[in-house]
Motif scaffolding. Structure first.
Motif, PDB file in Angstrom:
ATOM      1  N   GLN A 260       0.836  -1.194   0.000  1.00 53.20           N
ATOM      2  CA  GLN A 260       0.000   0.000   0.000  1.00 53.20           C
ATOM      3  C   GLN A 260       0.881   1.258   0.000  1.00 53.20           C
ATOM      4  OE1 GLN A 260      -3.566   0.137   2.384  1.00 53.20           O
ATOM      5  NE2 GLN A 260      -3.406  -2.046   2.890  1.00 53.20           N
ATOM      6  N   PRO A 261       0.276   2.410  -0.362  1.00 52.96           N
ATOM      7  CA  PRO A 261      -1.124   2.673  -0.696  1.00 52.96           C
ATOM      8  C   PRO A 261      -1.479   2.187  -2.098  1.00 52.96           C
ATOM      9  CG  PRO A 261       0.160   4.679  -0.928  1.00 52.96           C
ATOM     10  CD  PRO A 261       1.082   3.656  -0.325  1.00 52.96           C
ATOM     11  N   TYR A 262      -2.756   1.836  -2.290  1.00 52.42           N
ATOM     12  CA  TYR A 262      -3.233   1.352  -3.576  1.00 52.42           C
ATOM     13  C   TYR A 262      -3.470   2.537  -4.517  1.00 52.42           C
ATOM     14  CZ  TYR A 262      -4.206  -2.850  -0.803  1.00 52.42           C
ATOM     15  OH  TYR A 262      -4.108  -3.934   0.024  1.00 52.42           O
ATOM     16  N   THR A 263      -3.147   2.350  -5.789  1.00 48.79           N
ATOM     17  CA  THR A 263      -3.201   3.451  -6.750  1.00 48.79           C
ATOM     18  C   THR A 263      -4.608   4.006  -6.948  1.00 48.79           C
ATOM     19  OG1 THR A 263      -1.252   2.627  -7.936  1.00 48.79           O
ATOM     20  CG2 THR A 263      -2.702   4.130  -9.124  1.00 48.79           C
ATOM     21  N   ALA A 264      -5.573   3.162  -7.310  1.00 50.43           N
ATOM     22  CA  ALA A 264      -6.906   3.643  -7.687  1.00 50.43           C
ATOM     23  C   ALA A 264      -7.584   4.439  -6.568  1.00 50.43           C
ATOM     24  CB  ALA A 264      -7.774   2.479  -8.145  1.00 50.43           C
ATOM     25  N   PRO A 265      -7.711   3.901  -5.349  1.00 50.01           N
ATOM     26  CA  PRO A 265      -8.369   4.684  -4.296  1.00 50.01           C
ATOM     27  C   PRO A 265      -7.588   5.936  -3.904  1.00 50.01           C
ATOM     28  CG  PRO A 265      -7.514   2.609  -3.430  1.00 50.01           C
ATOM     29  CD  PRO A 265      -7.408   2.530  -4.893  1.00 50.01           C
ATOM     30  N   THR A 266      -6.258   5.886  -4.022  1.00 57.48           N
ATOM     31  CA  THR A 266      -5.455   7.068  -3.704  1.00 57.48           C
ATOM     32  C   THR A 266      -5.748   8.191  -4.687  1.00 57.48           C
ATOM     33  OG1 THR A 266      -3.681   5.747  -2.732  1.00 57.48           O
ATOM     34  CG2 THR A 266      -3.116   7.974  -3.460  1.00 57.48           C
ATOM     35  N   VAL A 267      -5.789   7.853  -5.972  1.00 58.88           N
ATOM     36  CA  VAL A 267      -6.067   8.855  -6.999  1.00 58.88           C
ATOM     37  C   VAL A 267      -7.476   9.421  -6.828  1.00 58.88           C
ATOM     38  CG1 VAL A 267      -6.486   9.142  -9.475  1.00 58.88           C
ATOM     39  CG2 VAL A 267      -4.404   8.003  -8.677  1.00 58.88           C
ATOM     40  N   ALA A 268      -8.446   8.573  -6.525  1.00 59.67           N
ATOM     41  CA  ALA A 268      -9.811   9.043  -6.304  1.00 59.67           C
ATOM     42  C   ALA A 268      -9.870  10.007  -5.120  1.00 59.67           C
ATOM     43  CB  ALA A 268     -10.741   7.854  -6.071  1.00 59.67           C
ATOM     44  N   GLN A 269      -9.128   9.697  -4.060  1.00 56.92           N
ATOM     45  CA  GLN A 269      -9.113  10.558  -2.875  1.00 56.92           C
ATOM     46  C   GLN A 269      -8.432  11.889  -3.169  1.00 56.92           C
ATOM     47  OE1 GLN A 269     -10.693   9.850   0.119  1.00 56.92           O
ATOM     48  NE2 GLN A 269     -10.266  12.027   0.412  1.00 56.92           N
ATOM     49  N   LEU A 270      -7.385  11.869  -3.973  1.00 58.91           N
ATOM     50  CA  LEU A 270      -6.730  13.121  -4.347  1.00 58.91           C
ATOM     51  C   LEU A 270      -7.721  14.049  -5.055  1.00 58.91           C
ATOM     52  CD1 LEU A 270      -3.272  11.836  -5.683  1.00 58.91           C
ATOM     53  CD2 LEU A 270      -3.660  13.208  -3.628  1.00 58.91           C
ATOM     54  N   ALA A 271      -8.530  13.479  -5.933  1.00 54.28           N
ATOM     55  CA  ALA A 271      -9.534  14.292  -6.624  1.00 54.28           C
ATOM     56  C   ALA A 271     -10.548  14.857  -5.640  1.00 54.28           C
ATOM     57  CB  ALA A 271     -10.234  13.455  -7.694  1.00 54.28           C
ATOM     58  N   ARG A 272     -10.991  14.036  -4.694  1.00 50.48           N
ATOM     59  CA  ARG A 272     -11.958  14.519  -3.699  1.00 50.48           C
ATOM     60  C   ARG A 272     -11.346  15.579  -2.795  1.00 50.48           C
ATOM     61  NH1 ARG A 272     -13.474   8.920  -3.806  1.00 50.48           N
ATOM     62  NH2 ARG A 272     -12.105   8.453  -2.030  1.00 50.48           N
ATOM     63  N   ASP A 273     -10.037  15.526  -2.608  1.00 54.68           N
ATOM     64  CA  ASP A 273      -9.345  16.505  -1.764  1.00 54.68           C
ATOM     65  C   ASP A 273      -9.054  17.818  -2.487  1.00 54.68           C
ATOM     66  OD1 ASP A 273      -9.369  14.707   0.302  1.00 54.68           O
ATOM     67  OD2 ASP A 273      -7.304  14.016   0.003  1.00 54.68           O
ATOM     68  N   GLY A 274      -9.413  17.875  -3.770  1.00 58.83           N
ATOM     69  CA  GLY A 274      -9.263  19.131  -4.482  1.00 58.83           C
ATOM     70  C   GLY A 274      -8.159  19.188  -5.515  1.00 58.83           C
ATOM     71  N   VAL A 275      -7.412  18.092  -5.702  1.00 57.92           N
ATOM     72  CA  VAL A 275      -6.382  18.080  -6.741  1.00 57.92           C
ATOM     73  C   VAL A 275      -7.083  18.051  -8.094  1.00 57.92           C
ATOM     74  CG1 VAL A 275      -4.484  16.779  -7.771  1.00 57.92           C
ATOM     75  CG2 VAL A 275      -4.672  16.960  -5.280  1.00 57.92           C
ATOM     76  N   ARG A 276      -6.766  19.021  -8.934  1.00 56.39           N
ATOM     77  CA  ARG A 276      -7.429  19.123 -10.235  1.00 56.39           C
ATOM     78  C   ARG A 276      -6.563  18.654 -11.389  1.00 56.39           C
ATOM     79  NH1 ARG A 276     -10.806  18.568  -7.532  1.00 56.39           N
ATOM     80  NH2 ARG A 276     -12.498  19.960  -6.866  1.00 56.39           N
ATOM     81  N   LYS A 277      -5.244  18.704 -11.254  1.00 57.73           N
ATOM     82  CA  LYS A 277      -4.348  18.283 -12.325  1.00 57.73           C
ATOM     83  C   LYS A 277      -3.374  17.243 -11.783  1.00 57.73           C
ATOM     84  CE  LYS A 277      -1.300  20.003 -15.977  1.00 57.73           C
ATOM     85  NZ  LYS A 277      -0.679  21.182 -16.624  1.00 57.73           N
ATOM     86  N   LEU A 278      -3.380  16.064 -12.401  1.00 59.90           N
ATOM     87  CA  LEU A 278      -2.603  14.943 -11.877  1.00 59.90           C
ATOM     88  C   LEU A 278      -1.884  14.216 -13.005  1.00 59.90           C
ATOM     89  CD1 LEU A 278      -2.139  13.164  -9.239  1.00 59.90           C
ATOM     90  CD2 LEU A 278      -3.947  11.698 -10.146  1.00 59.90           C
ATOM     91  N   ASP A 279      -0.623  13.872 -12.768  1.00 58.97           N
ATOM     92  CA  ASP A 279       0.138  13.031 -13.689  1.00 58.97           C
ATOM     93  C   ASP A 279       0.444  11.707 -12.999  1.00 58.97           C
ATOM     94  OD1 ASP A 279       0.134  15.039 -15.531  1.00 58.97           O
ATOM     95  OD2 ASP A 279       2.286  15.446 -15.452  1.00 58.97           O
ATOM     96  N   VAL A 280       0.388  10.612 -13.766  1.00 60.96           N
ATOM     97  CA  VAL A 280       0.753   9.293 -13.245  1.00 60.96           C
ATOM     98  C   VAL A 280       1.800   8.689 -14.164  1.00 60.96           C
ATOM     99  CG1 VAL A 280      -0.033   6.975 -12.629  1.00 60.96           C
ATOM    100  CG2 VAL A 280      -1.548   8.937 -12.268  1.00 60.96           C
ATOM    101  N   ILE A 281       2.869   8.185 -13.572  1.00 61.13           N
ATOM    102  CA  ILE A 281       3.912   7.474 -14.305  1.00 61.13           C
ATOM    103  C   ILE A 281       4.119   6.126 -13.643  1.00 61.13           C
ATOM    104  CG2 ILE A 281       5.800   8.486 -12.928  1.00 61.13           C
ATOM    105  CD1 ILE A 281       7.513   8.442 -15.491  1.00 61.13           C
ATOM    106  N   CYS A 282       4.486   5.107 -14.434  1.00 64.18           N
ATOM    107  CA  CYS A 282       4.696   3.748 -13.914  1.00 64.18           C
ATOM    108  C   CYS A 282       6.161   3.359 -14.111  1.00 64.18           C
ATOM    109  CB  CYS A 282       3.777   2.757 -14.617  1.00 64.18           C
ATOM    110  SG  CYS A 282       2.011   3.121 -14.430  1.00 64.18           S
ATOM    111  N   PRO A 283       7.061   3.753 -13.205  1.00 65.88           N
ATOM    112  CA  PRO A 283       8.497   3.523 -13.404  1.00 65.88           C
ATOM    113  C   PRO A 283       8.903   2.056 -13.440  1.00 65.88           C
ATOM    114  CG  PRO A 283       8.074   5.155 -11.676  1.00 65.88           C
ATOM    115  CD  PRO A 283       6.788   4.479 -11.966  1.00 65.88           C
TER     116      PRO A 283
END
Length: 369
Positions: A260-283
């Motif tokens: 953890q933390p798991y990707t999908a629920p973390t990203v959803a929570q970031l949006a609910r917390d007010g993050v409007r612009k997000l980048d995701v990379i898979c190194p």
């Protein structure tokens, strides 16, 4: 014990060196039957699923394969291209690029092949062909920067199992990991900066790695620590502050706790917390595949946008980018030190003269026309 038949021996033949770039694997087609064959091979590997074999046989064959094969086939179909599987085409391009890059570094006497741990071209088949072609030195180069028993360890198993039935075994070398290699980190940095130059910098950068069961960490697998080191080095190369990026883990399977933390629920929570612009990379993925193109770029994007996020960008894998091919050549070169992969100076000079002569003749023909 019965050994495989050895290829005909030729006295005086000069042995060759070879590199095998090994990726996870992919179905041959985005169909239910092809996906079922692939999943059965993949999920039957005791390195991947550490459940008692008898119990797991019933779960796999009576529950997972009948229901998951069709669902997964639809996902594969959504990313399939004219060239077929993105993972296979990207890995093939990397192998070609690696061969060219090593040739430019003077390693003319070297073969580079691509193989898959599951599916085709299978690792045993590729190793057998290299032997038939005269390779008596083989470097196994996994496409996984971070070591895990579930990935790199499984490749080792397949190599040892194959050579368990071979009488005349070639000299073997293995690349264990390169999670902190300067060239790898540099290629990741360049990929992110190039993306930001076109789209601007986000409020947050999520570095999503493939997940594994948490118990593997507790039992001594170094994967989690190597992922965190990669993320730390990449963040430093990008000059990011701790609050500007997050490390998450994707692709959970089953009910057990995974890293953890798991990707999908973390990203959803970031949006609910007010993050409007997000980048995701898979190194952790060097080639784009189902887990990046469908899971991240489609499913996780939906999770972000449906929870209030406005601008989601998936930064593609390194694939065959020049910076990554150069780094891959550096990694390979460090592991073939001492092998006769270069032509002697006399032969190289002869080739140079022949090339210059060919160019001169071409110019003469062009002038005559």
């Amino acid at each position: 014990m019965t050994f495989q038949k050895e290829p005909p021996h030729k006295h005086g033949a000069v042995g060759r060196s070879a590199i095998v770039l090994v990726n996870l694997g992919t179905p041959d087609e985005p169909t239910r039957s092809a996906v079922r064959r692939y999943l059965k091979q993949f999920l039957s590997d005791p390195r991947v699923v550490e459940i008692p074999r008898a119990v797991w046989w019933f779960i796999l064959n009576l529950i997972i394969l009948p229901f998951r094969s069709g669902q997964s086939a639809k996902k594969y179909a959504s990313i399939w291209t004219a060239e077929g599987s993105p993972l296979r085409s990207n890995t093939a391009a990397q192998a070609l690029g690696l061969r060219a890059a090593l040739g430019e570094r003077g390693h003319e006497e070297l073969t580079v092949a691509m193989a898959m741990r599951y599916g085709s071209p299978s690792l045993p088949d590729v190793l057998a062909k290299l032997k038939a072609d005269g390779a008596d030195r083989v470097l196994v180069l996994p496409a996984y920067p971070q070591y895990s028993g579930t990935t790199t360890g499984s490749i080792y198993d397949a190599v040892f199992q194959h050579y368990g039935s071979v009488r005349n075994i070639p000299e073997l070398r293995f690349v264990r990991n390169y999670h902190d290699h300067e060239g790898y980190i540099r290629a990741l940095r360049d990929s992110v900066l190039n993306h930001w130059e076109q789209h601007g910098q986000p409020e947050k950068l999520v570095m999503s790695f493939h997940g594994v069961p948490k118990r593997t960490l507790m039992l001594g697998d170094p994967y989690h620590c190597e992922c965190l080191k990669t993320a730390r080095l990449l963040a430093a190369a990008l000059k990011l502050k701790p609050d500007q990026y997050l490390v998450t883990f994707q692709s959970r399977f089953g009910k057990a706790e995974w890293l953890q933390p798991y990707t999908a629920p973390t990203v959803a929570q970031l949006a609910r917390d007010g993050v409007r612009k997000l980048d995701v990379i898979c190194p952790g993925f060097t080639s784009d595949c189902l887990e990046t193109l469908e899971e991240i770029s489609m499913e996780v994007r939906h999770d972000f946008e449906s929870n209030g996020g406005r601008e989601f960008h998936y930064i593609p894998c390194l694939n065959e980018s020049p910076a990554w091919i150069a780094a891959l050549a550096e990694i390979a070169e460090q592991h073939i030190i001492g092998w006769p992969t270069q032509l002697p100076p006399s032969a190289r000079e002869l080739l140079k003269k022949e090339a210059e002569s060919g160019r001169a003749k071409a110019l003469e023909l062009g002038a005559a026309d």
